[in-house]
Write a protein that holds these residues in place. Structure first.
Motif, PDB file in Angstrom:
ATOM      1  N   VAL A 159      -0.788   2.455   0.661  1.00 44.21           N
ATOM      2  CA  VAL A 159       0.566   2.558   1.229  1.00 44.21           C
ATOM      3  C   VAL A 159       1.625   2.193   0.188  1.00 44.21           C
ATOM      4  O   VAL A 159       2.700   2.784   0.139  1.00 44.21           O
ATOM      5  CB  VAL A 159       0.670   1.682   2.494  1.00 44.21           C
ATOM      6  CG1 VAL A 159       2.121   1.571   2.952  1.00 44.21           C
ATOM      7  CG2 VAL A 159      -0.190   2.257   3.603  1.00 44.21           C
ATOM      8  N   CYS A 160       1.272   1.219  -0.672  1.00 47.27           N
ATOM      9  CA  CYS A 160       2.234   0.845  -1.713  1.00 47.27           C
ATOM     10  C   CYS A 160       2.409   1.960  -2.737  1.00 47.27           C
ATOM     11  O   CYS A 160       3.497   2.143  -3.274  1.00 47.27           O
ATOM     12  CB  CYS A 160       1.781  -0.428  -2.421  1.00 47.27           C
ATOM     13  SG  CYS A 160       2.127  -1.884  -1.455  1.00 47.27           S
ATOM     14  N   LEU A 161       1.331   2.705  -3.008  1.00 48.88           N
ATOM     15  CA  LEU A 161       1.392   3.717  -4.056  1.00 48.88           C
ATOM     16  C   LEU A 161       2.025   5.022  -3.594  1.00 48.88           C
ATOM     17  O   LEU A 161       2.705   5.693  -4.364  1.00 48.88           O
ATOM     18  CB  LEU A 161      -0.024   3.998  -4.597  1.00 48.88           C
ATOM     19  CG  LEU A 161      -0.699   2.827  -5.303  1.00 48.88           C
ATOM     20  CD1 LEU A 161      -2.022   3.271  -5.901  1.00 48.88           C
ATOM     21  CD2 LEU A 161       0.202   2.265  -6.393  1.00 48.88           C
ATOM     22  N   ILE A 162       1.786   5.416  -2.357  1.00 47.00           N
ATOM     23  CA  ILE A 162       2.338   6.708  -1.915  1.00 47.00           C
ATOM     24  C   ILE A 162       3.857   6.559  -1.694  1.00 47.00           C
ATOM     25  O   ILE A 162       4.349   5.463  -1.428  1.00 47.00           O
ATOM     26  CB  ILE A 162       1.627   7.246  -0.646  1.00 47.00           C
ATOM     27  CG1 ILE A 162       1.832   6.321   0.546  1.00 47.00           C
ATOM     28  CG2 ILE A 162       0.153   7.476  -0.931  1.00 47.00           C
ATOM     29  CD1 ILE A 162       1.201   6.843   1.826  1.00 47.00           C
ATOM     30  N   PRO A 163       4.600   7.657  -1.865  1.00 44.39           N
ATOM     31  CA  PRO A 163       6.073   7.559  -1.833  1.00 44.39           C
ATOM     32  C   PRO A 163       6.645   7.361  -0.426  1.00 44.39           C
ATOM     33  O   PRO A 163       7.269   8.237   0.142  1.00 44.39           O
ATOM     34  CB  PRO A 163       6.527   8.893  -2.428  1.00 44.39           C
ATOM     35  CG  PRO A 163       5.375   9.817  -2.269  1.00 44.39           C
ATOM     36  CD  PRO A 163       4.127   9.015  -2.190  1.00 44.39           C
ATOM     37  N   THR A 164       6.418   6.159   0.124  1.00 45.47           N
ATOM     38  CA  THR A 164       6.871   5.894   1.496  1.00 45.47           C
ATOM     39  C   THR A 164       8.393   5.764   1.603  1.00 45.47           C
ATOM     40  O   THR A 164       8.958   6.056   2.650  1.00 45.47           O
ATOM     41  CB  THR A 164       6.240   4.606   2.042  1.00 45.47           C
ATOM     42  OG1 THR A 164       6.352   3.610   1.033  1.00 45.47           O
ATOM     43  CG2 THR A 164       4.798   4.797   2.430  1.00 45.47           C
TER      44      THR A 164
ATOM     45  N   ASN B 135       9.808   3.011  -8.084  1.00 44.27           N
ATOM     46  CA  ASN B 135       9.398   1.795  -7.383  1.00 44.27           C
ATOM     47  C   ASN B 135       7.915   1.488  -7.474  1.00 44.27           C
ATOM     48  O   ASN B 135       7.504   0.338  -7.572  1.00 44.27           O
ATOM     49  CB  ASN B 135       9.666   2.022  -5.892  1.00 44.27           C
ATOM     50  CG  ASN B 135      10.728   1.114  -5.360  1.00 44.27           C
ATOM     51  OD1 ASN B 135      10.415   0.117  -4.758  1.00 44.27           O
ATOM     52  ND2 ASN B 135      11.966   1.444  -5.635  1.00 44.27           N
ATOM     53  N   ASP B 136       7.128   2.564  -7.379  1.00 45.76           N
ATOM     54  CA  ASP B 136       5.682   2.371  -7.283  1.00 45.76           C
ATOM     55  C   ASP B 136       5.109   1.729  -8.536  1.00 45.76           C
ATOM     56  O   ASP B 136       4.096   1.038  -8.478  1.00 45.76           O
ATOM     57  CB  ASP B 136       5.003   3.715  -6.996  1.00 45.76           C
ATOM     58  CG  ASP B 136       5.376   4.227  -5.611  1.00 45.76           C
ATOM     59  OD1 ASP B 136       5.752   3.386  -4.772  1.00 45.76           O
ATOM     60  OD2 ASP B 136       5.315   5.439  -5.377  1.00 45.76           O
ATOM     61  N   ILE B 137       5.783   1.939  -9.665  1.00 42.66           N
ATOM     62  CA  ILE B 137       5.290   1.360 -10.922  1.00 42.66           C
ATOM     63  C   ILE B 137       5.131  -0.149 -10.792  1.00 42.66           C
ATOM     64  O   ILE B 137       4.097  -0.720 -11.135  1.00 42.66           O
ATOM     65  CB  ILE B 137       6.264   1.696 -12.077  1.00 42.66           C
ATOM     66  CG1 ILE B 137       6.288   3.212 -12.279  1.00 42.66           C
ATOM     67  CG2 ILE B 137       5.853   0.971 -13.356  1.00 42.66           C
ATOM     68  CD1 ILE B 137       7.257   3.677 -13.336  1.00 42.66           C
ATOM     69  N   ALA B 138       6.160  -0.798 -10.249  1.00 39.98           N
ATOM     70  CA  ALA B 138       6.118  -2.254 -10.133  1.00 39.98           C
ATOM     71  C   ALA B 138       5.000  -2.707  -9.210  1.00 39.98           C
ATOM     72  O   ALA B 138       4.413  -3.775  -9.396  1.00 39.98           O
ATOM     73  CB  ALA B 138       7.455  -2.763  -9.628  1.00 39.98           C
ATOM     74  N   LYS B 139       4.700  -1.854  -8.222  1.00 44.02           N
ATOM     75  CA  LYS B 139       3.671  -2.258  -7.253  1.00 44.02           C
ATOM     76  C   LYS B 139       2.276  -2.245  -7.878  1.00 44.02           C
ATOM     77  O   LYS B 139       1.417  -3.032  -7.496  1.00 44.02           O
ATOM     78  CB  LYS B 139       3.739  -1.369  -6.019  1.00 44.02           C
ATOM     79  CG  LYS B 139       5.022  -1.616  -5.241  1.00 44.02           C
ATOM     80  CD  LYS B 139       5.182  -0.633  -4.106  1.00 44.02           C
ATOM     81  CE  LYS B 139       6.646  -0.478  -3.767  1.00 44.02           C
ATOM     82  NZ  LYS B 139       6.911   0.827  -3.188  1.00 44.02           N
ATOM     83  N   TYR B 140       2.041  -1.375  -8.884  1.00 42.14           N
ATOM     84  CA  TYR B 140       0.773  -1.427  -9.623  1.00 42.14           C
ATOM     85  C   TYR B 140       0.585  -2.825 -10.190  1.00 42.14           C
ATOM     86  O   TYR B 140      -0.471  -3.425 -10.099  1.00 42.14           O
ATOM     87  CB  TYR B 140       0.785  -0.495 -10.841  1.00 42.14           C
ATOM     88  CG  TYR B 140       0.691   0.974 -10.570  1.00 42.14           C
ATOM     89  CD1 TYR B 140      -0.562   1.562 -10.427  1.00 42.14           C
ATOM     90  CD2 TYR B 140       1.826   1.754 -10.530  1.00 42.14           C
ATOM     91  CE1 TYR B 140      -0.653   2.934 -10.218  1.00 42.14           C
ATOM     92  CE2 TYR B 140       1.742   3.116 -10.325  1.00 42.14           C
ATOM     93  CZ  TYR B 140       0.500   3.702 -10.166  1.00 42.14           C
ATOM     94  OH  TYR B 140       0.414   5.041  -9.977  1.00 42.14           O
TER      95      TYR B 140
ATOM     96  N   PHE C 183       7.698  -5.752   0.554  1.00 39.50           N
ATOM     97  CA  PHE C 183       8.799  -5.104  -0.182  1.00 39.50           C
ATOM     98  C   PHE C 183       8.830  -3.615   0.145  1.00 39.50           C
ATOM     99  O   PHE C 183       9.881  -3.030   0.408  1.00 39.50           O
ATOM    100  CB  PHE C 183       8.625  -5.308  -1.692  1.00 39.50           C
ATOM    101  CG  PHE C 183       9.701  -4.625  -2.490  1.00 39.50           C
ATOM    102  CD1 PHE C 183      10.922  -5.251  -2.702  1.00 39.50           C
ATOM    103  CD2 PHE C 183       9.516  -3.344  -3.006  1.00 39.50           C
ATOM    104  CE1 PHE C 183      11.929  -4.605  -3.412  1.00 39.50           C
ATOM    105  CE2 PHE C 183      10.524  -2.696  -3.712  1.00 39.50           C
ATOM    106  CZ  PHE C 183      11.731  -3.338  -3.919  1.00 39.50           C
ATOM    107  N   ASN C 184       7.624  -3.018   0.152  1.00 41.62           N
ATOM    108  CA  ASN C 184       7.503  -1.598   0.437  1.00 41.62           C
ATOM    109  C   ASN C 184       8.095  -1.239   1.804  1.00 41.62           C
ATOM    110  O   ASN C 184       8.674  -0.171   1.977  1.00 41.62           O
ATOM    111  CB  ASN C 184       6.016  -1.234   0.392  1.00 41.62           C
ATOM    112  CG  ASN C 184       5.791   0.258   0.440  1.00 41.62           C
ATOM    113  OD1 ASN C 184       6.210   0.976  -0.449  1.00 41.62           O
ATOM    114  ND2 ASN C 184       5.149   0.714   1.503  1.00 41.62           N
ATOM    115  N   ALA C 185       7.970  -2.167   2.774  1.00 44.91           N
ATOM    116  CA  ALA C 185       8.499  -1.903   4.115  1.00 44.91           C
ATOM    117  C   ALA C 185      10.004  -2.121   4.174  1.00 44.91           C
ATOM    118  O   ALA C 185      10.739  -1.259   4.653  1.00 44.91           O
ATOM    119  CB  ALA C 185       7.797  -2.801   5.134  1.00 44.91           C
TER     120      ALA C 185
HETATM  121  K   LIG Z   1       5.221   3.283  -1.339  1.00 48.75           K
END
Ligand SMILES: [K+]
Ligand SMILES: Nc1ncnc2c1ncn2[C@@H]1O[C@H](COP(=O)(O)OP(=O)(O)OP(=O)(O)O)[C@@H](O)[C@H]1O
Ligand SMILES: [Mg+2]
Length: 681
Positions: free
Chosen positions: A261-266, A583-588, A624-626
């Motif tokens: 969920v963090c990686l996909i462009p939500t 955004n997703d970069i930071a989540k990695y 954060f993603n939410a």
């Molecule tokens: K996401």
């Protein structure tokens, strides 16, 4: 416009709209609805899997100690879905509220239907296309139609929000009336132009309520990209489990789902439809009805804008102001023939000739014209007149057209005609030549004025890289004067409706997107050919049906703001997509080290944020993603601020702000959330 703006601002924040949006956020959880948005649908499936693992931990072999973590993951995922739904519901809310108030104005009224010479009272719902009705002072217009006789002032506030009454009259470009508006003075005869259920208000209701909302080609393309990214990340995450197993790391399913969920462009997946709806809504709040989202987006990409002169760049009340005889004719002769040619000319120009006669105390031989065959004005002939019973033919019209007509009958053209005609034209007026058979009597001076502020608007268009072309049926001299005064880039004079289409096609053949405004029946084909056709609400039914936008305030120069709103919609979508993917970069950096840290301590070098613990890192990234979704709702709804500048400048500016911002923001956000979350875990 001011009252409208206040109204919209109020309703944007109204608690009823917010309340309904909250309710709708839950209703929209229905998987059938959700499936239309593949990114969020994947989140929903993940949420349900975690829910199952909470409800039947034994069956899935879930460790007792993990249930608390799983419940937390479930709640965050649920809120991610609700936040995305809330964004869409909120964007839809204002339109729904507006539709409700429009429905209230849709009431059944009694109409005075004209049939066989007698007037019969019938309910408005029984009116069909082609019926003729008579509407008197104080009565509601029972349906959409075209004035075929008379003139009346009409209160259109029910649909336009504008309280000043407007004049509607037979013949000219101000002939259409809308059902639900009220006649405040005089009486008109109207031909009904729509069947029940297909009226303007019906269309308006389904438009603002989004009932016919379809994804635009742009949205579909973006959705395909987002879906592809989602599938790629799904494959990555699924293959991660066996790799981890090989490394002797046990990865729990909820952790994998959180990672996915963090990686996909939500972020963009959750806001995409809200951005589109809000863009449409901004156009509506601006009192322009766009028939499709595609039209609004096309407006954002316009390269060329075609404007007509009369009524768009000038005020458009071309009024006869003097009679200029030539070739030895007298003012009285000229005025006489001008009036006879205008006896049945229902255009504002034609009527203004008779008004000028009255004003100057002149009379004309009305009996001569009676029984003649009247020739109505057309944009093709650019003439009007009458064939008298005694065989003589009387014409008035554009100087070149009348000259050609007279020459065709072997007549000679007085040298004075061009001198007088050019004088009128150089002042920006329109000369109409008057002739009987092969003799020219002189010129009628039609006056018109350029609207204030046009030059500034055209300067703005130039800054956006948009070329403006004025197309007019008027002569080259008048056109040149008005073009210079208004500051358009180019003009085409003596243009017929075919010429307008030809200009549009020529530009389109060069790969350009073309916008045009118009109100006349002669504008209808060009309005249909243009990528963005904006018709005036005061205009003819034909123009309104051909166009893909209608301006309720009937201000043709508003096309300029419509273009700005379209650009803003495209920019907002681009900016938030950039932000979401960045955004997703930071989540990695938050999640990957957390997952592998126990087995591979070297992973700690990737833990640049120095997050508290693996579990708090995962939860912080997921939170954060939410929350980034509701935080960005105001931007999605209001649109990214937009200043006129070239496309290249804009692109580099936005990549800098939203790309870089998108990379940096989560590092700070996740770290801050982790500081709090770590206190509990
Ligand atoms: K996401
Ligand atoms: N009632 C009329 N009778 C005779 N000739 C007319 C009449 N009204 C206009 N004309 C002439 O026909 C020309 C074309 O008029 P028309 O209204 O078609 O212009 P247009 O193509 O709409 O462009 P614009 O709106 O910029 O004038 C006018 O410039 C004028 O010379
Ligand atoms: Mg016109």
């Amino acid at each position: 416009m001011n009252t409208n703006e206040n109204r919209s601002r109020q309703s944007l924040l109204s608690s009823a709209i917010i309340g309904n949006a909250v309710k709708d956020s839950f209703i929209k959880l229905n998987p059938v609805t959700m499936m239309k948005n593949p990114v969020m649908f994947v989140v929903e499936v993940g949420t349900l899997v975690v829910l199952l693992m909470i409800m039947a931990p034994g069956y899935f072999g879930v460790d007792e100690g993990n249930i608390g973590f799983n419940i937390t993951v479930f709640l965050i995922l649920l809120f991610t879905l609700l936040f995305a739904n809330f964004a869409e519901a909120l964007a839809e809310g204002r339109g729904k509220a507006q539709a409700d108030s429009l429905k209230k104005t849709k009431q059944e009224v009694m109409a005075n239907k004209l049939a066989g010479g007698a007037v019969r009272r019938v309910p408005s719902t029984e009116l069909r296309k082609g019926d003729i009705v008579v509407i008197s002072q104080g009565e509601l217009v029972p349906g959409d139609g075209e004035v075929i006789e008379g003139l009346a002032s009409i209160d259109e506030s029910a649909i336009t929000g504008e309280s000043a009454p407007v004049i509607k009259e037979a013949g000219g470009d101000f002939s259409s009336v809308t059902g639900g508006t009220r006649v405040v003075s005089d009486e008109i005869k109207v031909r009904i132009t729509s069947d029940p259920g297909e009226s303007f208000i019906d269309r308006m209701i389904s438009l603002v309520e989004g009932a016919q909302r379809q994804k635009t080609p742009n949205e579909i393309a973006l959705n395909t990209l987002l879906t592809s990214l989602t599938i790629i990340f799904l494959i990555v995450v699924v293959t991660l489990a066996p790799i981890a197993k090989y490394l002797n790391i046990e990865l729990d399913v909820p952790v994998l789902i959180a990672l996915l969920v963090c990686l996909i462009p939500t972020t963009i997946g959750g806001l995409l439809s809200a951005i589109g709806i809000a863009g449409m809504d901004r156009v509506t709040q601006f009192n322009v009805l766009a028939m499709s989202g595609k039209a609004v987006e096309a407006a954002g990409d316009i390269n060329t804008m075609i404007l007509d002169k009369t009524g768009t760049i000038t005020y458009g009340n071309r009024m006869a102001s003097s009679f200029i005889p030539v070739g030895g004719a007298t003012v009285a002769d000229l005025a006489d023939w001008a009036a006879i040619s205008s006896m049945k000319d229902e255009t504002p120009e034609g009527r203004s000739v008779l008004e000028l006669m009255k004003k100057q105390g002149l009379t004309y031989n009305e009996g001569l014209g009676n029984g003649g065959e009247f020739i109505g004005f057309t944009a093709e002939t650019r003439m009007s007149g009458v064939d008298l019973p005694d065989g003589r033919k009387v014409r008035k019209g554009a100087v070149d057209a009348v000259k050609r007509w007279v020459s065709g009958q072997g007549g000679s053209i007085p040298g004075e005609l061009d001198i007088q005609g050019n004088k009128v034209a150089t002042e920006g007026g329109t000369p109409l030549a008057v002739a009987v058979d092969n003799q020219i009597f002189g010129v009628i001076y039609l006056k018109d004025t350029v609207k204030p502020g046009m030059r500034e608007r055209f300067d703005q268009m130039r800054a956006m890289g948009i070329k403006t072309i004025m197309c007019t049926g008027d002569n080259p001299l008048t056109a040149a004067t008005i073009a210079r005064e208004a500051g358009v880039d180019d003009f085409i004079a003596e243009s017929t409706p075919e010429d307008k289409i030809a200009v549009i096609r020529r530009e389109q053949a060069e790969g350009k997107l073309v916008a045009m405004t118009g109100d006349g029946t002669n504008d209808a084909p060009a309005l249909a050919q243009a990528d963005v056709g904006l018709a005036m609400n005061t205009g003819t039914v034909a123009a309104k049906e051909a166009a893909n936008m209608v301006d309720l305030d009937s201000d043709p120069s508003k096309i300029i703001e419509v273009v700005a709103i379209g650009k803003q919609l495209l920019i907002t979508r681009g900016a938030l997509t950039t932000f979401s993917i960045a955004n997703d970069i930071a989540k990695y950096f938050a999640i990957i080290p957390a997952m592998f840290m126990v087995a591979i301590p070297e992973m700690d070098v990737l833990n640049v944020m120095q997050l508290g613990s693996p579990l708090s890192a995962i939860l912080s990234a997921l939170i954060f993603n939410a929350v980034i979704i509701p935080l960005l709702i105001p931007l999605a709804m209001k649109g990214v601020a937009y200043k006129p500048m070239s496309a290249v400048q804009l692109l580099s500016r936005n990549i800098f702000i939203y790309g870089l911002g998108g990379v940096v923001a989560p590092f700070i956000g996740i770290k801050l959330i982790d500081l709090v979350v770590h206190l509990w875990i």
